[in-house]
Design a protein around this motif. Structure first.
Motif, PDB file in Angstrom:
ATOM      1  N   ARG A   1      14.003  29.310  12.554  1.00  0.00           N
ATOM      2  CA  ARG A   1      15.141  29.857  11.806  1.00  0.00           C
ATOM      3  C   ARG A   1      16.147  30.457  12.771  1.00  0.00           C
ATOM      4  N   THR A   2      17.413  30.376  12.433  1.00  0.00           N
ATOM      5  CA  THR A   2      18.504  30.859  13.279  1.00  0.00           C
ATOM      6  C   THR A   2      19.171  32.052  12.610  1.00  0.00           C
ATOM      7  N   PHE A   3      19.328  33.116  13.372  1.00  0.00           N
ATOM      8  CA  PHE A   3      20.017  34.329  12.914  1.00  0.00           C
ATOM      9  C   PHE A   3      21.159  34.583  13.885  1.00  0.00           C
ATOM     10  N   GLY A   4      22.374  34.300  13.449  1.00  0.00           N
ATOM     11  CA  GLY A   4      23.512  34.459  14.341  1.00  0.00           C
ATOM     12  C   GLY A   4      23.454  33.424  15.458  1.00  0.00           C
ATOM     13  N   MET A   5      23.346  33.898  16.709  1.00  0.00           N
ATOM     14  CA  MET A   5      23.237  33.024  17.874  1.00  0.00           C
ATOM     15  C   MET A   5      21.803  32.909  18.365  1.00  0.00           C
ATOM     16  N   ARG A   6      20.855  33.570  17.703  1.00  0.00           N
ATOM     17  CA  ARG A   6      19.454  33.552  18.125  1.00  0.00           C
ATOM     18  C   ARG A   6      18.643  32.615  17.235  1.00  0.00           C
TER      19      ARG A   6
ATOM     20  N   THR B   1      12.970  34.933  20.891  1.00  0.00           N
ATOM     21  CA  THR B   1      14.158  34.228  20.423  1.00  0.00           C
ATOM     22  C   THR B   1      14.886  33.592  21.595  1.00  0.00           C
ATOM     23  N   GLN B   2      15.639  32.574  21.308  1.00  0.00           N
ATOM     24  CA  GLN B   2      16.454  31.891  22.305  1.00  0.00           C
ATOM     25  C   GLN B   2      17.903  31.919  21.854  1.00  0.00           C
ATOM     26  N   CYS B   3      18.777  32.442  22.717  1.00  0.00           N
ATOM     27  CA  CYS B   3      20.202  32.517  22.405  1.00  0.00           C
ATOM     28  C   CYS B   3      20.851  31.162  22.666  1.00  0.00           C
ATOM     29  N   GLN B   4      22.053  31.002  22.189  1.00  0.00           N
ATOM     30  CA  GLN B   4      22.772  29.739  22.391  1.00  0.00           C
ATOM     31  C   GLN B   4      23.087  29.494  23.859  1.00  0.00           C
TER      32      GLN B   4
ATOM     33  N   ALA C   1      22.715  38.200  18.986  1.00  0.00           N
ATOM     34  CA  ALA C   1      23.068  37.513  20.223  1.00  0.00           C
ATOM     35  C   ALA C   1      22.509  38.318  21.390  1.00  0.00           C
ATOM     36  N   CYS C   2      22.391  37.650  22.563  1.00  0.00           N
ATOM     37  CA  CYS C   2      21.915  38.352  23.750  1.00  0.00           C
ATOM     38  C   CYS C   2      22.996  39.299  24.253  1.00  0.00           C
ATOM     39  N   LYS C   3      22.642  40.107  25.241  1.00  0.00           N
ATOM     40  CA  LYS C   3      23.569  41.125  25.728  1.00  0.00           C
ATOM     41  C   LYS C   3      24.798  40.491  26.370  1.00  0.00           C
ATOM     42  N   ALA C   4      24.597  39.405  27.125  1.00  0.00           N
ATOM     43  CA  ALA C   4      25.729  38.760  27.785  1.00  0.00           C
ATOM     44  C   ALA C   4      26.722  38.206  26.771  1.00  0.00           C
ATOM     45  N   CYS C   5      26.200  37.518  25.747  1.00  0.00           N
ATOM     46  CA  CYS C   5      27.089  36.962  24.724  1.00  0.00           C
ATOM     47  C   CYS C   5      27.760  38.062  23.912  1.00  0.00           C
ATOM     48  N   SER C   6      27.023  39.137  23.655  1.00  0.00           N
ATOM     49  CA  SER C   6      27.614  40.249  22.896  1.00  0.00           C
ATOM     50  C   SER C   6      28.746  40.889  23.677  1.00  0.00           C
TER      51      SER C   6
END
Length: 229
Positions: A133-138, A156-159, A178-183
């Motif tokens: 399942r995908t939640f946002g970018m994760r 989880t794996q980010c985009q 989303a991960c910290k870098a993407c955020s």
């Protein structure tokens, strides 16, 4: 004026009316005796007749104390509650098995959902349904060992390809999508857009600027009138 209804000798719940005390504070008051503890109690005629007053204040405080103790949940009960809830059991069945009210089950489920131990019913309860399942970018790719406070953790794996273990309550409630870098990258874009909007907004004029603008408008009007004449 309405005539007084004599309640002497009548019983309302656990309150037995002894005598009339007078009419004050917006109603007739009666002296009562509690049949459970024997304490004296003063109550309004209206509350006695409509069933709002059925016991003294001492008994009410005692029952509230007992009910607050009965509402305490043990760790084993919470574990059993989360297990049944995550398997998809109905709330009424859970309440009957644990000997609790449906409202108490809902309140405890809300707390455990926030902690990540109980899954929201909008999100599927089993691990197999959550995987992929995908939640946002994760995207959830695996379940991990529970973290501090027995919080459910999910790998989880980010985009962007980064993999992180995220608490279940954070990702399912939309706090970490989303991960910290993407955020940070998204925050930077939003900051640039906000700065551009601020630049486009009209700034406040000082009093001298307003006077100068008014003089320019008056001069234009005067020139237009002179040209018309």
């Amino acid at each position: 004026m309405a005539s007084l209804i004599d309640l002497t000798g009548q019983t309302f719940g656990h309150l037995e009316v002894i005598n009339y005390l007078g009419c004050y504070s917006g109603g007739a008051h009666w002296k009562c005796r509690c049949l459970k503890c024997g304490a004296a109690h003063t109550e309004k005629s209206r509350l006695l007749r409509n069933g709002s007053a059925v016991q003294c204040d001492v008994c009410v405080r005692h029952e509230r104390g007992l009910s607050s103790k009965a509402r305490q949940w043990k760790r084993a009960d919470i574990d059993r509650l989360c297990e049944l809830w995550n398997k998809g059991a109905k709330t009424a069945d859970i309440a009957s098995r644990l000997g609790r009210s449906v409202k108490a089950v809902y309140v405890q489920i809300a707390r455990q959902t926030k902690a990540g131990r109980a899954f929201p019913r909008a999100v599927h309860a089993t691990e197999d349904d959550l995987l992929g399942r995908t939640f946002g970018m994760r995207t959830i790719i695996a379940a991990t060992v529970p973290g501090a406070g027995r919080t459910a953790m999910w790998l989880t794996q980010c985009q962007c390809g980064a993999e992180h273990a995220v608490p279940g309550d954070k990702i399912m409630t939309g706090h970490r999508l989303a991960c910290k870098a993407c955020s940070n990258r998204d925050k930077g874009k939003r900051r640039i857009i906000a700065n551009e909007r601020k630049k486009q907004q009209k700034k406040f004029l000082s009093f001298a600027e307003i006077r100068a603008r008014d003089r320019q408008i008056a001069a234009r009007h005067a020139a237009a009138e002179a040209a018309f004449v």
